[in-house]
Every structure is written in structure tokens, then in C-alpha cells.
Design an enzyme around this catalytic site. Structure first.
Site, mmCIF file in Angstrom:
data_model
loop_
_atom_site.group_PDB
_atom_site.id
_atom_site.type_symbol
_atom_site.label_atom_id
_atom_site.label_comp_id
_atom_site.label_asym_id
_atom_site.label_seq_id
_atom_site.Cartn_x
_atom_site.Cartn_y
_atom_site.Cartn_z
ATOM 1 C CB CYS A 51 43.910 20.206 82.207
ATOM 2 S SG CYS A 51 42.182 20.497 81.828
ATOM 3 N NE ARG B 210 43.166 17.653 88.574
ATOM 4 C CZ ARG B 210 41.959 17.515 89.152
ATOM 5 N NH1 ARG B 210 41.845 16.993 90.355
ATOM 6 N NH2 ARG B 210 40.875 17.857 88.513
ATOM 7 C CD GLU C 273 46.179 18.494 85.693
ATOM 8 O OE1 GLU C 273 45.453 19.450 86.011
ATOM 9 O OE2 GLU C 273 45.726 17.426 85.256
HETATM 10 N N1 EPU Z 1 35.907 27.633 80.193
HETATM 11 C C1 EPU Z 1 36.049 28.654 79.294
HETATM 12 N N2 EPU Z 1 36.923 28.502 78.249
HETATM 13 C C2 EPU Z 1 37.677 27.382 78.097
HETATM 14 C C3 EPU Z 1 37.542 26.344 79.039
HETATM 15 C C4 EPU Z 1 36.642 26.486 80.091
HETATM 16 O O1 EPU Z 1 35.390 29.695 79.394
HETATM 17 O O2 EPU Z 1 38.442 27.311 77.132
HETATM 18 C C5 EPU Z 1 34.919 27.773 81.280
HETATM 19 C C6 EPU Z 1 33.747 26.832 81.086
HETATM 20 O O3 EPU Z 1 32.776 27.375 80.251
HETATM 21 C C7 EPU Z 1 33.256 26.638 82.520
HETATM 22 C C8 EPU Z 1 34.534 26.760 83.351
HETATM 23 O O4 EPU Z 1 35.493 27.415 82.520
HETATM 24 O O5 EPU Z 1 32.398 27.684 82.871
HETATM 25 C C9 EPU Z 1 35.056 25.399 83.822
HETATM 26 O O6 EPU Z 1 35.340 24.582 82.671
HETATM 27 P P1 EPU Z 1 35.287 22.975 82.740
HETATM 28 O O7 EPU Z 1 33.977 22.517 83.236
HETATM 29 O O8 EPU Z 1 35.782 22.473 81.432
HETATM 30 O O9 EPU Z 1 36.291 22.609 83.895
HETATM 31 P P2 EPU Z 1 37.815 22.957 84.098
HETATM 32 O O10 EPU Z 1 37.934 23.493 85.494
HETATM 33 O O11 EPU Z 1 38.361 23.805 83.000
HETATM 34 C C10 EPU Z 1 38.378 20.642 85.154
HETATM 35 C C11 EPU Z 1 39.554 19.690 85.089
HETATM 36 C C12 EPU Z 1 39.432 18.774 83.907
HETATM 37 C C13 EPU Z 1 38.090 18.031 83.981
HETATM 38 C C14 EPU Z 1 36.982 19.093 83.957
HETATM 39 C C15 EPU Z 1 35.568 18.521 83.967
HETATM 40 C C16 EPU Z 1 41.576 20.747 85.959
HETATM 41 C C17 EPU Z 1 42.829 21.490 85.630
HETATM 42 N N3 EPU Z 1 40.782 20.447 84.923
HETATM 43 O O12 EPU Z 1 38.491 21.522 84.036
HETATM 44 O O13 EPU Z 1 40.470 17.824 84.022
HETATM 45 O O14 EPU Z 1 37.938 17.158 82.879
HETATM 46 O O15 EPU Z 1 37.153 19.926 85.121
HETATM 47 O O16 EPU Z 1 35.280 17.897 85.140
HETATM 48 O O17 EPU Z 1 41.330 20.440 87.123
HETATM 49 C C18 EPU Z 1 42.655 17.122 83.318
HETATM 50 O O18 EPU Z 1 42.943 17.119 84.527
HETATM 51 O O19 EPU Z 1 43.454 16.759 82.429
HETATM 52 C C19 EPU Z 1 41.334 17.608 82.947
HETATM 53 C C20 EPU Z 1 41.012 17.810 81.687
#
Ligand code: EPU
Length: 325
Positions: free
Chosen positions: A241, A192, A311
Site C-alpha cells: 500500500c 503505521r 505510507e
Molecule cells: N476497496 C475498494 N477498492 C480498492 C481497494 C479496496 O473498494 O481498490 C475496498 C474493499 O472492497 C474493502 C475496503 O476497501 O471493502 C478495505 O479493503 P482491504 O480489505 O483491502 O483493506 P485496506 O484497508 O485497503 C489494509 C492494509 C493492507 C492490508 C489489508 C488487509 C493499509 C494502508 N492497508 O488495506 O496493508 O494488507 O488491510 O488486511 O493499512 C500494506 O500496508 O502495504 C498493506 C497492503
């Protein structure tokens, strides 16, 4: 173009009447422009001067104006990763328009297709265009909001990859108006983030993508979009995010485990769909969002002993700072 670039270490004085008159001769300007409609979170006070830039010649002239007059400027992409404080932004907000939103195939070599995309091109438009061209590789940005310039500056990505996996080089204009092409290696991409020369403005980027069989085109994109719709509050006003993940640990998961989903301050709320999103329920203030961000950092530190890094880029002044000038 990025949310967050600029020369913000210069003085934050107001523009004089003469300077305003000079600026309107260079580009399209609106003074005291409310920033809320220009950000996806829909919060933020007014920018002293909101400058819409049509082409590279105008950009060069505006940068020269800012340098000579020592007026700070902030480069706004599509406002999807930026939180503007309630007192607004002193100096210039630069917003690139038409000439910077193109997209074309510039070369095909062996299996690779090289695509040049303008910094003001919306990410979703770029992705759909790539689907239509029968390409693959661009899916690393599936569902990411914003525009190409902002995606470069923040090395945007998803769980399937990040922009730096597919970008080859980036064209920029320096604060002095000089155009150069930076190879990927020179940009030092990391999670990022990337290192851009101070004050420079991203003009376009060159992507290395591949051709895919017609029946496969867009398939991966559609699957990822479905997943995103199911797990994120994409219909609500947000900045995506708010915090970076902590290594391999999802910041959303940490915030969720700290029991913060659904917590409200004013009209800002931590999303029930994904805890790393703060949504504006209508009329939220930047102040409300900042209080929630502080609470998140504090509770996650207490609960998981992890210090979250934001972020979203926070810019501008608090409301009281504006009133006292
Ligand atoms: N999870 C929870 N509770 C929540 C959110 C997530 O338990 O409220 C758990 C999910 O169940 C999953 C894990 O956390 O097991 C990962 O969640 P997710 O797949 O949504 O991915 P993330 O790591 O939370 C990242 C990026 C997002 C991107 C998603 C999907 C970052 C900070 N976030 O989220 O990017 O859309 O992967 O690929 O890197 C953004 O940058 O604005 C953004 C939304």
C-alpha cells in the site's frame, strides 16, 4: 532494521578514496550499487556505498565510521516499503545480514510463548516458523511483506491487528553503538508508525504469542493469505500500500472511487486489483511512480476531500540532482 532509519540530516557529499578504502576494511561494501534489485518495486538509482553487515561488531564499527566522517546512512530492511528516487542515495545504505535473521522461543510462561526474532528475518519466514511451532498471535502480520525490523518501524499490520498488539520489547543499537532494550510503551506505537531514537538500528524484537491446538495451527494464516491473494496484486512488483488509510476509510477504496484504477505513467500503473498499490510493469522509473502518487493525492482530495498521507518511504535524489554533482 528499518526502511527509513538513519542520520539523513548530514551532508550529502561523496565518499573520498581514503574513506572508501577504510570502509572496505570494516564490512562488505559495493560502491555505486543499483538500488532497484534491492526494492520490491524495483525502481531507484545507485547508492554510493551499499554496506552488508554480518554482525553487531561490524554494525558498531560502521556506525562509528559514519559518525566520525559525518557521512549519512540509510538503513534498508528488505526494501518493501521504500521508493528510491532515480538519482540514487548519497552516503551509506546499511543492510543487515545473517546474524540478524534468527528466531527462537526464549520463554514459555502460563499460556504465553515469548519469541525473539531478528530484524533481518523475512516476515513470511517468521510467520511460517510460528505456524510450524503451533503458535498464534503472529497472524496480525499475515501477507505483510518485508522483514521484522521494517515491520516494527512502520507498525505493520492487517485488518486483524498490528505488530504492536503482539510485540513486547525491541532491542536497538544507538548511533553511538550502545545496545539497549526498549519496552513497547517507550516506542509510542501508533497506526503505521512508532517513535525510535534518531539514528538507532533495530536488532531484534520480542513477541508474546500463544500456543494453539495442533489442528488449528496455521489455519487463520491460510485463510488470511487466501483473502490477500484474492484482493491484492501480490504477483506483481510493488511496495504494497502506497498510502495510509484515512482513519477507518481505506485509502484503496478512496483511490478506486476517484476512478484511478488502471491509470499508467510510463511503466508504472495503479493496480486494478487494489487501487492503493502501484505496480511496476517492467522498467518503471521512480519519477513515474511519484507522478502517479501526486495524481492520487490531488484526485482523492478533489473527490473525497481527504488528504492522503503516504505510507511508502521516499528516499534519495532525483536524477537531475545526481547529474549536477
Ligand atoms: N476497496 C475498494 N477498492 C480498492 C481497494 C479496496 O473498494 O481498490 C475496498 C474493499 O472492497 C474493502 C475496503 O476497501 O471493502 C478495505 O479493503 P482491504 O480489505 O483491502 O483493506 P485496506 O484497508 O485497503 C489494509 C492494509 C493492507 C492490508 C489489508 C488487509 C493499509 C494502508 N492497508 O488495506 O496493508 O494488507 O488491510 O488486511 O493499512 C500494506 O500496508 O502495504 C498493506 C497492503
Amino acid at each position: 532494521m528499518l526502511d527509513g532509519g538513519g542520520n539523513d540530516d548530514q551532508s550529502s557529499r561523496r565518499l573520498s578514496a581514503e574513506e572508501k578504502a577504510e570502509l572496505v576494511k570494516i564490512a562488505q561494501v559495493r560502491f555505486d550499487e543499483d538500488m532497484a534489485p534491492h526494492t520490491t518495486l524495483s525502481v531507484g538509482g545507485p547508492a554510493d556505498a551499499f554496506v552488508e553487515i554480518a554482525n553487531e561488531a561490524e554494525l558498531k564499527a560502521v556506525l562509528a565510521f559514519a559518525e566520525t566522517k559525518k557521512i549519512p546512512y540509510f538503513i534498508l530492511g528488505s526494501g518493501s516499503n521504500v521508493l528510491v528516487r532515480d538519482g540514487g542515495i548519497r552516503g551509506l545504505v546499511l543492510c543487515l545480514k545473517a546474524d540478524f535473521a534468527g528466531c527462537q522461543i526464549v520463554e514459555e510462561r502460563d499460556a504465553d510463548v515469548f519469541v525473539q526474532a531478528g530484524s533481518a528475518l523475512g516476515t513470511m519466514k517468521f510467520l511460517r516458523w510460528c505456524n510450524d511451532q503451533g503458535l498464534t498471535g503472529h497472524e496480525v502480520l499475515t501477507g505483510v511483506p518485508g522483514c521484522i525490523g521494517g515491520n516494527i518501524a512502520t507498525n505493520a499490520g492487517t485488518h486483524v491487528g498490528q505488530l504492536s498488539d503482539v510485540v513486547e520489547e525491541v532491542r536497538v543499537m544507538s548511533a553511538e553503538g550502545k545496545i539497549s532494550t526498549l519496552r513497547k510503551k517507550a516506542l509510542h506505537f501508533d497506526y503505521r508508525q512508532c517513535k525510535l531514537p534518531k539514528g538507532c538500528v533495530i536488532l531484534s524484537a520480542l513477541f508474546r504469542l500463544q500456543r494453539v491446538a495442533a489442528e488449528e495451527a496455521g489455519k487463520k494464516f491460510r485463510e488470511l493469505m487466501e483473502r490477500r491473494k484474492a484482493t491484492q496484486p501480490i504477483q506483481e512488483q510493488s511496495s504494497g500500500c502506497m498510502f495510509k488509510n484515512a482513519g477507518k476509510i481505506s485509502a484503496g477504496k478512496l483511490i478506486d472511487e476517484a476512478g484511478l484504477k488502471g491509470i499508467r505513467v510510463g511503466k508504472a500503473r495503479i493496480s486494478d486489483a487494489h487501487a492503493n498499490f502501484i505496480v511496476n510493469e517492467g522498467g518503471a522509473k521512480a519519477k513515474d511512480v511519484l507522478i502517479l502518487m501526486g495524481l492520487i493525492k490531488e484526485r482523492v482530495k478533489q473527490n473525497a476531500h481527504v488528504v492522503l498521507e503516504q505510507e511508502v518511504i521516499v528516499v534519495g535524489e532525483d536524477e537531475n540532482a545526481k547529474d549536477s554533482k
